[in-house]
Design a protein around this motif. Structure first.
Motif, PDB file in Angstrom:
ATOM      1  N   SER A  75       0.864  -1.050   0.148  1.00 18.39           N
ATOM      2  CA  SER A  75      -0.016  -0.055   0.144  1.00 18.39           C
ATOM      3  C   SER A  75       1.036   1.258   0.158  1.00 18.39           C
ATOM      4  O   SER A  75       0.543   2.079  -0.737  1.00 18.39           O
ATOM      5  CB  SER A  75      -0.959  -0.113   1.294  1.00 18.39           C
ATOM      6  N   ASP A  76       1.916   1.266   0.886  1.00 15.75           N
ATOM      7  CA  ASP A  76       2.951   2.341   0.875  1.00 15.75           C
ATOM      8  C   ASP A  76       3.392   2.763  -0.411  1.00 15.75           C
ATOM      9  O   ASP A  76       3.739   3.759  -0.957  1.00 15.75           O
ATOM     10  CB  ASP A  76       3.841   2.348   1.857  1.00 15.75           C
ATOM     11  N   GLN A  77       3.753   1.514  -1.210  1.00 14.44           N
ATOM     12  CA  GLN A  77       4.541   1.681  -2.372  1.00 14.44           C
ATOM     13  C   GLN A  77       3.753   2.098  -3.620  1.00 14.44           C
ATOM     14  O   GLN A  77       3.990   3.030  -4.138  1.00 14.44           O
ATOM     15  CB  GLN A  77       5.046   0.480  -2.709  1.00 14.44           C
ATOM     16  N   GLU A  78       2.378   1.762  -3.344  1.00 16.85           N
ATOM     17  CA  GLU A  78       1.296   1.996  -4.491  1.00 16.85           C
ATOM     18  C   GLU A  78       1.068   3.703  -4.148  1.00 16.85           C
ATOM     19  O   GLU A  78       1.096   4.368  -5.188  1.00 16.85           O
ATOM     20  CB  GLU A  78       0.108   1.374  -4.369  1.00 16.85           C
ATOM     21  N   GLN A  79       1.040   3.934  -2.949  1.00 16.85           N
ATOM     22  CA  GLN A  79       0.907   5.441  -2.617  1.00 16.85           C
ATOM     23  C   GLN A  79       1.991   6.210  -2.988  1.00 16.85           C
ATOM     24  O   GLN A  79       1.827   7.165  -3.597  1.00 16.85           O
ATOM     25  CB  GLN A  79       0.727   5.764  -1.293  1.00 16.85           C
ATOM     26  N   LEU A  80       3.126   5.709  -2.941  1.00 14.18           N
ATOM     27  CA  LEU A  80       4.381   6.582  -3.269  1.00 14.18           C
ATOM     28  C   LEU A  80       4.548   6.643  -4.925  1.00 14.18           C
ATOM     29  O   LEU A  80       4.794   7.511  -5.520  1.00 14.18           O
ATOM     30  CB  LEU A  80       5.635   5.716  -3.005  1.00 14.18           C
ATOM     31  N   VAL A  81       4.243   5.555  -5.543  1.00  8.07           N
ATOM     32  CA  VAL A  81       4.074   5.480  -7.142  1.00  8.07           C
ATOM     33  C   VAL A  81       2.990   6.472  -7.497  1.00  8.07           C
ATOM     34  O   VAL A  81       3.037   7.384  -8.669  1.00  8.07           O
ATOM     35  CB  VAL A  81       3.791   4.375  -7.656  1.00  8.07           C
ATOM     36  N   ALA A  82       1.770   6.614  -6.759  1.00  2.98           N
ATOM     37  CA  ALA A  82       0.683   7.433  -7.190  1.00  2.98           C
ATOM     38  C   ALA A  82       1.152   9.089  -6.774  1.00  2.98           C
ATOM     39  O   ALA A  82       0.875  10.051  -7.950  1.00  2.98           O
ATOM     40  CB  ALA A  82      -0.466   7.218  -6.481  1.00  2.98           C
ATOM     41  N   ASP A  83       1.863   9.235  -5.888  1.00  2.00           N
ATOM     42  CA  ASP A  83       2.459  10.671  -5.752  1.00  2.00           C
ATOM     43  C   ASP A  83       3.408  10.980  -6.573  1.00  2.00           C
ATOM     44  O   ASP A  83       3.347  12.264  -7.071  1.00  2.00           O
ATOM     45  CB  ASP A  83       2.930  10.717  -4.383  1.00  2.00           C
ATOM     46  N   MET A  84       4.433  10.155  -7.090  1.00  2.00           N
ATOM     47  CA  MET A  84       5.388  10.364  -7.875  1.00  2.00           C
ATOM     48  C   MET A  84       4.674  10.643  -9.426  1.00  2.00           C
ATOM     49  O   MET A  84       5.090  11.646  -9.993  1.00  2.00           O
ATOM     50  CB  MET A  84       6.288   9.156  -8.231  1.00  2.00           C
ATOM     51  N   ARG A  85       3.553   9.986  -9.695  1.00  2.00           N
ATOM     52  CA  ARG A  85       2.924  10.159 -11.117  1.00  2.00           C
ATOM     53  C   ARG A  85       2.291  11.571 -11.159  1.00  2.00           C
ATOM     54  O   ARG A  85       2.158  12.340 -12.122  1.00  2.00           O
ATOM     55  CB  ARG A  85       1.908   9.323 -11.141  1.00  2.00           C
ATOM     56  N   ARG A  86       1.561  11.876  -9.965  1.00  2.00           N
ATOM     57  CA  ARG A  86       0.963  13.047  -9.826  1.00  2.00           C
ATOM     58  C   ARG A  86       1.926  14.214  -9.897  1.00  2.00           C
ATOM     59  O   ARG A  86       1.764  15.192 -10.498  1.00  2.00           O
ATOM     60  CB  ARG A  86       0.274  13.053  -8.319  1.00  2.00           C
ATOM     61  N   THR A  87       2.975  14.293  -9.206  1.00  2.00           N
ATOM     62  CA  THR A  87       4.091  15.330  -9.313  1.00  2.00           C
ATOM     63  C   THR A  87       4.554  15.564 -10.633  1.00  2.00           C
ATOM     64  O   THR A  87       4.940  16.376 -11.157  1.00  2.00           O
ATOM     65  CB  THR A  87       5.365  14.819  -8.175  1.00  2.00           C
ATOM     66  N   ARG A  88       4.833  14.323 -11.332  1.00  2.00           N
ATOM     67  CA  ARG A  88       5.325  14.402 -12.901  1.00  2.00           C
ATOM     68  C   ARG A  88       4.259  15.113 -13.555  1.00  2.00           C
ATOM     69  O   ARG A  88       4.644  15.982 -14.450  1.00  2.00           O
ATOM     70  CB  ARG A  88       5.610  12.898 -13.310  1.00  2.00           C
ATOM     71  N   VAL A  89       2.844  14.642 -13.171  1.00  2.00           N
ATOM     72  CA  VAL A  89       1.898  15.282 -14.160  1.00  2.00           C
ATOM     73  C   VAL A  89       1.919  16.757 -14.029  1.00  2.00           C
ATOM     74  O   VAL A  89       1.790  17.455 -14.846  1.00  2.00           O
ATOM     75  CB  VAL A  89       0.550  14.631 -14.058  1.00  2.00           C
ATOM     76  N   GLU A  90       2.081  17.032 -12.628  1.00  2.00           N
ATOM     77  CA  GLU A  90       1.836  18.448 -12.164  1.00  2.00           C
ATOM     78  C   GLU A  90       3.001  19.241 -12.839  1.00  2.00           C
ATOM     79  O   GLU A  90       3.090  20.500 -13.306  1.00  2.00           O
ATOM     80  CB  GLU A  90       1.794  18.567 -10.901  1.00  2.00           C
ATOM     81  N   GLY A  91       3.998  18.576 -12.968  1.00  2.00           N
ATOM     82  CA  GLY A  91       5.493  19.103 -13.565  1.00  2.00           C
ATOM     83  C   GLY A  91       5.421  19.432 -14.931  1.00  2.00           C
ATOM     84  O   GLY A  91       5.613  20.525 -15.593  1.00  2.00           O
ATOM     85  N   GLU A 120      -6.437  27.939 -19.740  1.00  2.00           N
ATOM     86  CA  GLU A 120      -7.017  27.738 -18.354  1.00  2.00           C
ATOM     87  C   GLU A 120      -7.627  26.433 -18.452  1.00  2.00           C
ATOM     88  O   GLU A 120      -7.545  25.463 -17.469  1.00  2.00           O
ATOM     89  CB  GLU A 120      -7.419  28.622 -17.819  1.00  2.00           C
ATOM     90  N   ASP A 121      -8.533  26.356 -19.463  1.00  2.00           N
ATOM     91  CA  ASP A 121      -9.559  25.134 -19.423  1.00  2.00           C
ATOM     92  C   ASP A 121      -8.844  23.855 -19.592  1.00  2.00           C
ATOM     93  O   ASP A 121      -8.970  22.718 -19.054  1.00  2.00           O
ATOM     94  CB  ASP A 121     -10.546  25.330 -20.564  1.00  2.00           C
ATOM     95  N   ASP A 122      -7.877  23.548 -20.581  1.00  2.00           N
ATOM     96  CA  ASP A 122      -6.986  22.571 -20.743  1.00  2.00           C
ATOM     97  C   ASP A 122      -6.192  22.137 -19.446  1.00  2.00           C
ATOM     98  O   ASP A 122      -6.078  20.982 -19.249  1.00  2.00           O
ATOM     99  CB  ASP A 122      -5.999  22.956 -21.958  1.00  2.00           C
ATOM    100  N   VAL A 123      -5.546  23.172 -18.990  1.00  2.00           N
ATOM    101  CA  VAL A 123      -4.973  22.934 -17.673  1.00  2.00           C
ATOM    102  C   VAL A 123      -5.702  22.421 -16.696  1.00  2.00           C
ATOM    103  O   VAL A 123      -5.440  21.386 -16.075  1.00  2.00           O
ATOM    104  CB  VAL A 123      -4.316  24.075 -17.292  1.00  2.00           C
ATOM    105  N   GLN A 124      -7.052  22.972 -16.352  1.00  2.00           N
ATOM    106  CA  GLN A 124      -7.997  22.683 -15.631  1.00  2.00           C
ATOM    107  C   GLN A 124      -8.320  20.989 -15.752  1.00  2.00           C
ATOM    108  O   GLN A 124      -8.391  20.027 -14.838  1.00  2.00           O
ATOM    109  CB  GLN A 124      -9.187  23.603 -15.463  1.00  2.00           C
ATOM    110  N   ARG A 125      -8.626  20.611 -16.867  1.00  2.00           N
ATOM    111  CA  ARG A 125      -9.136  19.447 -17.443  1.00  2.00           C
ATOM    112  C   ARG A 125      -7.890  18.202 -16.949  1.00  2.00           C
ATOM    113  O   ARG A 125      -8.110  17.339 -16.693  1.00  2.00           O
ATOM    114  CB  ARG A 125      -9.517  19.318 -18.957  1.00  2.00           C
ATOM    115  N   GLN A 126      -6.724  18.902 -17.385  1.00  2.00           N
ATOM    116  CA  GLN A 126      -5.622  18.053 -17.247  1.00  2.00           C
ATOM    117  C   GLN A 126      -5.321  17.663 -15.834  1.00  2.00           C
ATOM    118  O   GLN A 126      -5.087  16.628 -15.356  1.00  2.00           O
ATOM    119  CB  GLN A 126      -4.345  18.313 -18.025  1.00  2.00           C
ATOM    120  N   ALA A 127      -5.496  18.808 -15.057  1.00  2.00           N
ATOM    121  CA  ALA A 127      -5.278  18.867 -13.796  1.00  2.00           C
ATOM    122  C   ALA A 127      -6.403  17.639 -13.077  1.00  2.00           C
ATOM    123  O   ALA A 127      -6.110  16.938 -12.014  1.00  2.00           O
ATOM    124  CB  ALA A 127      -5.236  19.941 -13.006  1.00  2.00           C
ATOM    125  N   GLN A 128      -7.445  17.975 -13.580  1.00  2.00           N
ATOM    126  CA  GLN A 128      -8.830  17.113 -13.042  1.00  2.00           C
ATOM    127  C   GLN A 128      -8.477  15.757 -13.131  1.00  2.00           C
ATOM    128  O   GLN A 128      -8.683  15.128 -12.500  1.00  2.00           O
ATOM    129  CB  GLN A 128      -9.821  17.714 -13.552  1.00  2.00           C
TER     130      GLN A 128
END
Length: 182
Positions: A75-91, A120-128
């Motif tokens: 579970s911790d590993q899956e959470q870490l992977v999810a956090d890394m993906r989120r950080t990459r997408v945000e970057g 802004e719409d595109d960014v918002q959709r991608q962020a969502q």
């Protein structure tokens, strides 16, 4: 006595003592001594069974704890992977935002207002989408962890029931000479 090898030795000695009493009673014609020997042997058998059940219970409890720890690690590993993906997408979104912003400034003020709104719409959709994906991964990790906790609780409950059964048998075996015990 909680020492398993000590209990095993004690039950073996009681069994041998009971067998000796049984034989002595049979040879001398003393039925009460024969019966006492048989009771001691039965008590020794019950203690051996209780010790075996206790050992099984301990093993089940250790296995359940190991499975729960393993599930927590996954579970911790899956959470870490999810956090890394989120950080990459945000970057990536930030980088794209900066690139679009520069392009918008070059196109002029009129085009800039329209492009920025679209951007802004595109960014918002991608962020969502990124947030939704991260939420799904987090929920999956939480469900996996909950299942592991349920498995652990069930195994721990079984271990406790086995321990209780072993204790009852041990008490019953130790009280073989007491006629008031159930």
């Amino acid at each position: 006595m909680t020492d398993k090898s000590g209990q095993t030795r004690k039950s073996f000695l009681e069994s041998m003592k009971g067998k000796a009493k049984e034989w002595t009673g049979a040879l001398t014609g003393r039925d009460s001594l024969t019966a006492e020997g048989q009771l001691e042997q039965a008590g020794a058998r019950r203690r051996r069974q209780a010790s075996r059940l206790q050992a099984e219970s301990d093993l089940e409890q250790r296995d359940a704890a190991a499975r729960a720890e393993e599930a927590q690690l996954r579970s911790d590993q899956e959470q870490l992977v999810a956090d890394m993906r989120r950080t990459r997408v945000e970057g990536e979104v930030r980088a794209e935002q900066e690139a679009r912003k520069r392009a918008t400034e070059q196109a002029g003020r009129h085009d800039a207002a329209q492009a920025e709104g679209q951007f802004e719409d595109d960014v918002q959709r991608q962020a969502q989408r990124a947030s939704a994906a991260a939420n799904r991964e987090t929920e999956a990790a939480a469900e996996h962890y909950d299942r592991a906790v349920q498995d652990y609780q069930q195994a721990a409950g079984e271990a406790l029931r086995t321990q209780a059964q072993a204790a009852r048998q041990r008490r019953r075996a130790e009280g073989v000479d007491d006629p008031d015990l159930p």
